[in-house]
Design a protein around this motif. Structure first.
Motif, short mmCIF file in Angstrom:
data_model
loop_
_atom_site.label_atom_id
_atom_site.label_comp_id
_atom_site.label_asym_id
_atom_site.label_seq_id
_atom_site.Cartn_x
_atom_site.Cartn_y
_atom_site.Cartn_z
N ASP B 187 69.80 28.38 22.14
CA ASP B 187 69.63 27.41 23.22
C ASP B 187 70.56 27.74 24.37
OD1 ASP B 187 67.63 25.90 22.08
OD2 ASP B 187 69.05 24.71 20.91
N TYR B 212 61.29 32.25 20.02
CA TYR B 212 62.00 31.11 20.60
C TYR B 212 62.52 31.40 21.99
CZ TYR B 212 64.87 26.91 20.66
OH TYR B 212 65.40 25.70 20.96
N ARG B 239 61.56 25.03 23.57
CA ARG B 239 60.57 25.24 22.51
C ARG B 239 61.04 24.60 21.22
NH1 ARG B 239 59.74 31.52 24.24
NH2 ARG B 239 58.64 31.05 26.17
N SER B 240 60.08 24.50 20.30
CA SER B 240 60.42 23.91 19.00
C SER B 240 59.96 24.86 17.90
CB SER B 240 59.75 22.56 18.86
OG SER B 240 59.58 22.26 17.50
N TYR B 241 60.78 24.97 16.88
CA TYR B 241 60.46 25.86 15.78
C TYR B 241 59.26 25.38 14.96
CZ TYR B 241 64.52 28.88 16.13
OH TYR B 241 65.41 29.80 16.53
N ASP B 243 56.62 23.58 16.27
CA ASP B 243 55.44 23.37 17.08
C ASP B 243 54.30 24.23 16.54
OD1 ASP B 243 53.97 22.58 19.36
OD2 ASP B 243 54.39 24.55 20.24
#
Lengths: 267, 261, 261
Positions: B187, B212, B239-241, B243
């Motif tokens: 991040d 990611y 983003r999301s892991y 998703d």
């Protein structure tokens, strides 16, 4: 691609030539100022390389001026060194292991050892000469003392650095304390012990040369010091070459032993 | 989404054309082909990820782009000019950190500017900005041995950014970090990249990490290395892991990559 | 914390006990007339040691002897430190210089320091210069050797990192090679201190008219065991202090390398 490879090779070559050049230059300059056309340095200060080489060869058959050939002196020095060295190792290594393994022994012996260690081996020489005369015994003791220090310290460090994990493995298999020492701690400290032996040998060889200057009737140190008095630097330098070669050879023997021992792949 | 579109029309900053790299085998003789006919175009200001299995020569590719190693054949250009040795215009964040242990955090970050002869006040100010940016405020006078692995990697990132290069090369920068720190740093690196728009070439062997962080992923074949596949990642950030689109891409790439022991 | 303190006291107590025991055994043995003929007791030695600060041995009192020996040691050791570090580092870093100097160095290195004594006396006379030179030789070899290995084994990625940050060749030597070699250099200094100390004592034993080595050797010539033991005692104490001093220097120089370990 080929061009680049060629460049790399050429570079390596030029370095080798630089090395050759430096050695050649060294001997040439030495020769030039002694035996060569610029020969301004007197022979009783610095003899030329050719003279030194001749003396070196000659000294193996010529007993003058000190009454013995080079090999007699060599053997005299070696005999004392090796005897003292072996004694020093035989005392120093077990004591180092003991001190490394038993904390109690460490607490009591280490302070005294720490106090004695900074005394150079050579400084003991007069004491033992006074006690035992100028025979072989005092020098053997001095050499043993000189070897003792590095042999002990390295064995001690070797035991101390034994990995805890390895000891735990031993414990989970139910090994007794003695077994752990014999089968885990000592084998894992062998590289350190060997290092100590190598350092000790170097110190021993240096110390004998010094000790023989103080009291001896034979030996390389004796020969070198005697030739100072009679202004024969050619013999001095020739003997120094012998000292250097033997020292290097002894080092090589130990390195070889080390390789053989470590081959087991235990580390 | 909009920004990503605009970035794509921008020009290429680095190009690799038919690059080969061989190493001489010292013991057995002969050569070892690490890279074979590699072609990559790196767009300006994108976040490009080179993704591939274990020992497949990704580091070698980065080292060649950085200028530490020369390709055996082919050319690597930056802004049309052939790359010839390392240059401050290409910064690098190293896998094994390579921060200077004898300098403090501040000393490390300002090192590049000091070498350039920038005066102390200016370089301190600038270094402070980047130290703050990577979140190391308060640790300026610590030596590397006194801070954690994640913090050391932040120092490496700040050090690379502080020199203001056009391209930043990252060689598995989070490889040595524990999983939690790794997520955090992913991040962080995106945050820093968005704050300081520069081209980033990021090498990793972790699929999730690749998906990611990347704008674009280039999947690398195992030795001899070249491009196997290419993916534009248009997922919105952050983003999301978990998703579904993320997982779909992840599975897709996983099917393409060479699996080696 | 408390436990550590207790442990420290335990250690000090053990040291005191073992020294006391040693002195006691020695003293008991010295009460035997046969033993005391060759070897004086510990208190006789200590007494002589303190008296020698007032009553001269030879021409000087003890303090003068100590200072004379120390100044010889210092002159040679400082010269060896400066020249040895300079030679070792340049030899380790510049390959051309290494190719030129290393063979010469290796030619001389196997000759033990003590073997130089006669030749140096022949060249430099029996004055102070000969002692300086001998101390120099003793310390020089190990200092060069260690500095050389230090410069030779500077981490490649550290060098690469510096190059990518834009440092030039001169800056590389001064800001990377030197600090990176400091741990190796200080290891060399530790060995150098000991071998320089051994050299100065040996030189004084072989030929001198003052100094602590001279005290020992004249003790032998005059059949004075007490004087020999006093000399050895002083040699031990000074040697110990010098070793502690250099360890302190190392702690300061390698702060960045040691803290927290």
């Amino acid at each position: 691609m080929t061009a680049k490879k060629a460049r790399g090779k050429k570079k390596k070559h030029s370095y080798i030539w630089l090395s050759v050049l430096s050695v050649v230059l060294f001997f040439f300059v030495w020769w030039l100022f002694t035996e060569g056309s610029l020969g301004t340095i007197k022979e009783n200060v610095l003899p030329g390389p050719i003279k030194v080489f001749q003396t070196l060869i000659d000294k193996f058959s010529n007993k003058n001026p000190d009454g013995a050939t080079m090999q007699v002196h060599l053997w005299a020095s070696l005999k004392v060194t090796l005897t003292g060295y072996v004694i020093g190792c035989l005392v120093g290594i077990p004591l180092g292991i003991l001190m490394g393994w038993y904390e109690k022994a460490d607490m009591f012996v280490n302070p005294i050892f720490d106090f004695i260690r900074p005394i150079p081996g050579i400084a003991w020489t007069p004491l033992f000469i006074l006690l035992f005369g100028i025979g072989m015994l005092p020098k053997v003791i001095v050499i043993a003392l000189a070897t003792f220090g590095p042999a002990l310290v390295n064995a001690y460090t070797g035991i101390r650095q034994t990995k805890e994990v390895h000891i735990w493995v031993g414990q989970t298999f139910g090994a007794s304390k003695g077994e752990i020492l014999r089968k885990i701690a000592i084998p894992s400290s062998i590289p350190f012990i060997l290092t100590g032996m190598r350092v000790g040998l170097g110190v021993a060889w240096s110390t004998i040369i010094g000790a023989e200057m103080l009291a001896a009737t034979a030996g390389l140190g004796y020969l070198i010091n005697l030739c100072r008095g009679i202004y024969r630097p050619d013999i001095i330098i020739a003997s120094m070459i012998c000292v250097g070669v033997i020292g290097a050879a002894l080092g090589l023997v130990l390195t070889f032993l080390e390789r053989q021992l470590m081959k087991g792949g235990r580390w | 989404m909009q920004m990503e579109q605009t970035r794509k029309i921008e020009k290429n900053i680095i190009t690799l054309e038919h690059v080969d790299k061989e190493f001489e085998k010292v013991k057995e003789g002969g050569v070892f082909e690490v890279v074979k006919d590699l072609n990559i175009k790196v767009r300006e200001n994108e976040f490009l990820v080179l993704f591939g299995p274990g020992q497949c020569g990704k580091t070698t590719i980065l080292n060649m782009i950085a200028g530490f190693e020369e390709p055996t054949a082919g050319t690597i250009r930056m802004k049309g000019e052939k790359i010839n040795g390392p240059d401050p215009s290409r910064g690098m964040v190293f896998q094994n950190l390579a921060i200077f242990p004898w300098l403090t955090v501040m000393g490390n970050v300002e090192y590049g500017l000091r070498m350039k002869g920038v005066d102390k006040k200016t370089r301190r100010e600038k270094a402070q900005y980047y130290i703050d940016l990577v979140g190391l405020k308060g640790f300026e006078n610590h030596y590397p041995i006194q801070i954690s692995g994640g913090m050391k990697q932040r120092v490496g990132i700040a050090r690379a950014y502080c020199n203001e290069p056009d391209v930043i090369l990252m060689d598995e920068p989070f490889g040595a970090l524990d999983a939690q720190t790794r997520y955090l740093m992913q991040d962080e690196i995106i945050r820093i990249w968005e704050a300081e728009k520069r081209t980033v070439i990021f090498v990793t062997n972790n699929i999730e990490e690749a998906v990611y962080v990347a704008d674009r992923i280039i999947v690398i074949r195992n030795c001899p290395t070249n491009v196997k596949a290419e993916y534009e990642i248009n997922l919105p950030r952050p983003r999301s892991y978990i998703d579904p689109d993320f997982l779909k891409l992840r599975r897709e790439i996983n099917n393409v990559v060479d699996h080696t022991l | 914390m408390l436990e550590r303190k207790a442990k420290m006291w335990q250690k000090i107590a053990a040291a005191a006990v073992s020294f006391a025991l040693l002195i006691l055994i020695w003293q008991l043995a010295a009460m035997n007339p046969q033993f005391s003929q060759v070897m004086p007791g510990p208190f006789a030695v200590l007494q002589k040691f303190f008296v020698s600060f007032v009553e001269p041995i030879g021409k000087n009192v003890m303090l003068q002897h100590m200072l004379i020996t120390l100044s010889r040691w210092a002159a040679g050791f400082i010269a060896a430190t400066i020249l040895g570090i300079a030679l070792g580092l340049t030899m380790g870093w510049y390959r051309g210089f290494e190719a030129f100097m290393r063979p010469l160095f290796e030619l001389v290195r196997p000759i033990p320091t003590l073997a130089w004594i006669p030749l140096v006396i022949l060249w430099c006379g029996i004055g102070e210069l000969a002692k300086y030179v001998l101390v120099f030789i003793g310390a020089f070899m190990s200092i060069v050797q260690n500095a050389y290995h230090g410069a030779k084994s500077v981490d490649r990625t550290i060098v690469n990192a510096a190059r990518m940050l834009g440092c030039n060749d001169r800056q590389m030597f001064f800001t990377i090679v030197i600090p990176a070699s400091v741990p190796a250099i200080s290891a060399g200094l530790q060995i150098g201190v000991a071998s320089a100390w051994s050299s100065v004592v040996a030189a004084e034993l072989v030929r001198s008219s003052s100094g602590v080595g001279w005290i020992v050797v004249t003790g032998q010539q005059n059949n004075n065991m007490t004087q020999i033991l006093v000399g050895i005692l002083v040699i031990a104490v000074i040697g110990l202090l010098l070793a502690l001093l250099i360890r302190r220097v190392e702690d300061v120089l390698c702060r960045w390398n040691k803290r927290g370990r």
